[in-house]
Design a protein around this motif. Structure first.
Motif, PDB file in Angstrom:
ATOM      1  N   SER A 140     -10.810   5.629   7.228  1.00  0.00           N
ATOM      2  CA  SER A 140     -10.985   5.647   5.776  1.00  0.00           C
ATOM      3  C   SER A 140     -10.768   7.063   5.274  1.00  0.00           C
ATOM      4  O   SER A 140     -11.422   8.001   5.735  1.00  0.00           O
ATOM      5  N   THR A 141      -9.827   7.240   4.346  1.00  0.00           N
ATOM      6  CA  THR A 141      -9.525   8.566   3.819  1.00  0.00           C
ATOM      7  C   THR A 141      -8.852   8.444   2.469  1.00  0.00           C
ATOM      8  O   THR A 141      -8.074   7.507   2.236  1.00  0.00           O
ATOM      9  N   GLY A 142      -9.158   9.334   1.549  1.00  0.00           N
ATOM     10  CA  GLY A 142      -8.457   9.398   0.272  1.00  0.00           C
ATOM     11  C   GLY A 142      -8.554   8.153  -0.586  1.00  0.00           C
ATOM     12  O   GLY A 142      -7.669   7.910  -1.413  1.00  0.00           O
ATOM     13  N   GLY A 143      -9.581   7.322  -0.383  1.00  0.00           N
ATOM     14  CA  GLY A 143      -9.733   6.123  -1.184  1.00  0.00           C
ATOM     15  C   GLY A 143      -8.968   4.917  -0.678  1.00  0.00           C
ATOM     16  O   GLY A 143      -8.859   3.897  -1.382  1.00  0.00           O
ATOM     17  N   TYR A 144      -8.435   4.983   0.531  1.00  0.00           N
ATOM     18  CA  TYR A 144      -7.746   3.832   1.123  1.00  0.00           C
ATOM     19  C   TYR A 144      -8.018   3.830   2.621  1.00  0.00           C
ATOM     20  O   TYR A 144      -8.509   4.806   3.191  1.00  0.00           O
ATOM     21  N   ARG A 145      -7.686   2.692   3.254  1.00  0.00           N
ATOM     22  CA  ARG A 145      -7.925   2.557   4.699  1.00  0.00           C
ATOM     23  C   ARG A 145      -6.606   2.449   5.441  1.00  0.00           C
ATOM     24  O   ARG A 145      -5.646   1.857   4.957  1.00  0.00           O
ATOM     25  N   LEU A 146      -6.607   3.019   6.644  1.00  0.00           N
ATOM     26  CA  LEU A 146      -5.439   2.987   7.513  1.00  0.00           C
ATOM     27  C   LEU A 146      -5.826   2.379   8.854  1.00  0.00           C
ATOM     28  O   LEU A 146      -6.982   2.452   9.271  1.00  0.00           O
ATOM     29  N   VAL A 147      -4.852   1.776   9.522  1.00  0.00           N
ATOM     30  CA  VAL A 147      -5.017   1.337  10.902  1.00  0.00           C
ATOM     31  C   VAL A 147      -4.327   2.361  11.792  1.00  0.00           C
ATOM     32  O   VAL A 147      -3.130   2.631  11.635  1.00  0.00           O
ATOM     33  N   VAL A 148      -5.090   2.970  12.693  1.00  0.00           N
ATOM     34  CA  VAL A 148      -4.566   3.978  13.607  1.00  0.00           C
ATOM     35  C   VAL A 148      -4.242   3.312  14.942  1.00  0.00           C
ATOM     36  O   VAL A 148      -5.089   2.624  15.514  1.00  0.00           O
ATOM     37  N   ALA A 161      -2.651   2.073  -2.813  1.00  0.00           N
ATOM     38  CA  ALA A 161      -3.526   3.221  -3.035  1.00  0.00           C
ATOM     39  C   ALA A 161      -2.967   4.463  -2.346  1.00  0.00           C
ATOM     40  O   ALA A 161      -3.046   5.580  -2.884  1.00  0.00           O
ATOM     41  N   TRP A 162      -2.421   4.277  -1.138  1.00  0.00           N
ATOM     42  CA  TRP A 162      -1.814   5.394  -0.407  1.00  0.00           C
ATOM     43  C   TRP A 162      -0.640   5.962  -1.184  1.00  0.00           C
ATOM     44  O   TRP A 162      -0.502   7.185  -1.322  1.00  0.00           O
ATOM     45  N   ARG A 163       0.216   5.094  -1.741  1.00  0.00           N
ATOM     46  CA  ARG A 163       1.364   5.557  -2.528  1.00  0.00           C
ATOM     47  C   ARG A 163       0.907   6.234  -3.814  1.00  0.00           C
ATOM     48  O   ARG A 163       1.460   7.274  -4.221  1.00  0.00           O
ATOM     49  N   ALA A 164      -0.122   5.664  -4.435  1.00  0.00           N
ATOM     50  CA  ALA A 164      -0.627   6.257  -5.676  1.00  0.00           C
ATOM     51  C   ALA A 164      -1.215   7.644  -5.429  1.00  0.00           C
ATOM     52  O   ALA A 164      -1.210   8.505  -6.327  1.00  0.00           O
ATOM     53  N   ALA A 165      -1.713   7.864  -4.205  1.00  0.00           N
ATOM     54  CA  ALA A 165      -2.296   9.158  -3.860  1.00  0.00           C
ATOM     55  C   ALA A 165      -1.250  10.161  -3.381  1.00  0.00           C
ATOM     56  O   ALA A 165      -1.598  11.279  -2.984  1.00  0.00           O
ATOM     57  N   GLY A 166       0.036   9.764  -3.414  1.00  0.00           N
ATOM     58  CA  GLY A 166       1.098  10.684  -3.038  1.00  0.00           C
ATOM     59  C   GLY A 166       1.828  10.331  -1.766  1.00  0.00           C
ATOM     60  O   GLY A 166       2.732  11.061  -1.349  1.00  0.00           O
ATOM     61  N   ALA A 167       1.457   9.224  -1.110  1.00  0.00           N
ATOM     62  CA  ALA A 167       2.139   8.753   0.108  1.00  0.00           C
ATOM     63  C   ALA A 167       2.262   9.870   1.145  1.00  0.00           C
ATOM     64  O   ALA A 167       3.353  10.185   1.624  1.00  0.00           O
ATOM     65  N   ARG A 215       2.238   7.125  23.853  1.00  0.00           N
ATOM     66  CA  ARG A 215       2.779   7.485  22.545  1.00  0.00           C
ATOM     67  C   ARG A 215       1.593   7.790  21.650  1.00  0.00           C
ATOM     68  O   ARG A 215       0.696   6.966  21.498  1.00  0.00           O
ATOM     69  N   GLN A 216       1.593   8.981  21.090  1.00  0.00           N
ATOM     70  CA  GLN A 216       0.435   9.445  20.359  1.00  0.00           C
ATOM     71  C   GLN A 216       0.224   8.649  19.073  1.00  0.00           C
ATOM     72  O   GLN A 216       1.137   8.024  18.547  1.00  0.00           O
ATOM     73  N   ASP A 217      -1.005   8.730  18.579  1.00  0.00           N
ATOM     74  CA  ASP A 217      -1.433   7.894  17.465  1.00  0.00           C
ATOM     75  C   ASP A 217      -0.540   8.025  16.232  1.00  0.00           C
ATOM     76  O   ASP A 217      -0.039   9.106  15.915  1.00  0.00           O
ATOM     77  N   SER A 218      -0.372   6.897  15.555  1.00  0.00           N
ATOM     78  CA  SER A 218       0.205   6.878  14.219  1.00  0.00           C
ATOM     79  C   SER A 218      -0.683   5.990  13.361  1.00  0.00           C
ATOM     80  O   SER A 218      -1.526   5.243  13.869  1.00  0.00           O
ATOM     81  N   ALA A 219      -0.527   6.082  12.060  1.00  0.00           N
ATOM     82  CA  ALA A 219      -1.369   5.317  11.141  1.00  0.00           C
ATOM     83  C   ALA A 219      -0.492   4.585  10.126  1.00  0.00           C
ATOM     84  O   ALA A 219       0.605   5.045   9.783  1.00  0.00           O
ATOM     85  N   ARG A 220      -0.983   3.441   9.666  1.00  0.00           N
ATOM     86  CA  ARG A 220      -0.306   2.723   8.598  1.00  0.00           C
ATOM     87  C   ARG A 220      -1.374   2.087   7.709  1.00  0.00           C
ATOM     88  O   ARG A 220      -2.485   1.791   8.179  1.00  0.00           O
ATOM     89  N   PRO A 221      -1.077   1.863   6.428  1.00  0.00           N
ATOM     90  CA  PRO A 221      -2.061   1.240   5.548  1.00  0.00           C
ATOM     91  C   PRO A 221      -2.523  -0.116   6.092  1.00  0.00           C
ATOM     92  O   PRO A 221      -1.727  -0.901   6.609  1.00  0.00           O
ATOM     93  N   ALA A 222      -3.839  -0.366   5.970  1.00  0.00           N
ATOM     94  CA  ALA A 222      -4.417  -1.568   6.562  1.00  0.00           C
ATOM     95  C   ALA A 222      -3.997  -2.836   5.830  1.00  0.00           C
ATOM     96  O   ALA A 222      -3.813  -3.890   6.445  1.00  0.00           O
ATOM     97  N   THR A 223      -3.855  -2.769   4.500  1.00  0.00           N
ATOM     98  CA  THR A 223      -3.510  -3.936   3.689  1.00  0.00           C
ATOM     99  C   THR A 223      -2.512  -3.516   2.624  1.00  0.00           C
ATOM    100  O   THR A 223      -2.244  -2.321   2.417  1.00  0.00           O
ATOM    101  N   ALA A 224      -1.963  -4.510   1.909  1.00  0.00           N
ATOM    102  CA  ALA A 224      -1.044  -4.213   0.800  1.00  0.00           C
ATOM    103  C   ALA A 224      -1.754  -3.398  -0.281  1.00  0.00           C
ATOM    104  O   ALA A 224      -1.162  -2.483  -0.880  1.00  0.00           O
ATOM    105  N   GLU A 225      -3.021  -3.707  -0.522  1.00  0.00           N
ATOM    106  CA  GLU A 225      -3.794  -2.947  -1.502  1.00  0.00           C
ATOM    107  C   GLU A 225      -3.966  -1.504  -1.056  1.00  0.00           C
ATOM    108  O   GLU A 225      -3.857  -0.565  -1.867  1.00  0.00           O
TER     109      GLU A 225
END
Length: 305
Positions: A44-52, A88-94, A74-84
């Motif tokens: 959870s970061t910046g008002g949205y959730r990611l799956v690591v 939020a991730w894009r609205a925060a600057g992606a 292969r080291q960790d990467s993250a992606r938004p957990a849901t469409a919502e």
């Protein structure tokens, strides 16, 4: 002729049926046991959730004379957990990278936002003991694993020996409390009859409960089982540091009895998560098992320490 009288089904009948199905499957062969593990957790970061997500592969030789253990990760990467969360991730600057959370509470690096882990590393290690790397149940060589008995009394005697190893490490739990831990053996290089015998032991434990057929985090159908082991917690956020109580369920392959995944569910409603929501997982696959060829570093991988 009088009709047959059928008794009531046993508790966890699905597991006993699974053991019966897999007991006589042919044993696999090969010189190396290849295991692929994919770890996933929520951040959870910046008002949205990611799956690591991170990926790790290991090759363990069957012959103790071949002491090379190869690991590729292969080291960790993250992606938004849901469409919502993506909106939020894009609205925060992606942001292309996000700060991860650290189990130790110390400083940690950032994680790229991408569909799959990209930074690939490998190591070549020598292990003079020839021990299998997973010691959550006991300490054993590949030969020790191959010798795990299938006869019920002999198997229980062996499991008690593993419990004694735990006691020597300083744990004070009872044998009954330790037994659910032996589900970890189902993800190791065992034969079908050995897995069947262990499943029967686990099916008979008072705390074991078959949840039902589910789709695991990698999209595979399996039997979800709660073995009643001790729950844990998941670090959910760093600033402020927050942890969420979780309980684990195992997803078993209905065709082989092997572990497909261990899934952590939220134990209560908190931190934006709902009770029962998947908060993290460790998945085995795809395509683990015996292979005749040792590992070779994938193209583009860098050698790590």
């Amino acid at each position: 002729m009088a009709p047959a009288v059928l008794g009531p089904p046993r508790t966890n009948q699905e597991l006993f049926d699974l053991a019966d199905r897999i007991e006589k499957l042919p044993a696999e062969s090969g010189a190396y046991w290849r295991e692929v593990r994919i770890d996933g957790s929520h951040l959870s970061t910046g008002g949205y959730r990611l799956v690591v997500v991170g990926r790790r592969e290991t090759w363990q030789p069957r012959d103790p004379a071949d002491l090379v253990l190869t690991q590729v990760w292969r080291q960790d990467s993250a992606r938004p957990a849901t469409a919502e969360d993506e909106r939020a991730w894009r609205a925060a600057g992606a942001s292309a990278r996000v700060k991860g959370h650290c189990a130790t509470g110390g400083p940690c690096g950032s994680i790229p936002v991408a569909d799959e882990p990209e930074d690939c590393r490998y190591t070549l290690r020598m292990d003079p003991t020839g021990n299998y790397p997973d010691t959550t149940v006991g300490e054993f060589t590949m030969a020790d694993l191959a010798a795990i008995p299938t006869e019920p009394a002999a198997l229980m005697k062996q499991l008690r020996a593993y419990h004694e190893i735990w006691n020597r490490r300083g744990f004070t739990q009872s044998f009954e409390t330790f037994l659910p831990t032996t589900v970890n053996l189902l993800g190791m290089p065992l034969g079908p009859a050995q897995r069947a015998a262990i499943i029967r032991v686990l099916a008979g434990l008072p705390a074991t409960k078959v949840v039902g057929t589910v789709t695991d985090p990698l999209g595979r159908k399996g039997i979800s089982v709660d073995f009643g082991g001790a729950g844990g917690s998941l670090v959910y956020s760093d600033k402020p540091r927050k942890e969420l109580p979780v309980h684990d369920r195992q997803t078993l392959d209905p065709g082989t009895g092997e572990t497909l995944s261990r899934v952590s569910h939220a134990a209560r409603t908190a931190l934006g998560a709902t009770r029962g929501e998947v908060m993290g997982y460790q998945a085995h696959g795809p395509e683990p098992g015996w292979t005749s060829s040792p590992a070779s570093p994938p193209k583009g991988c860098k050698q790590g320490k």
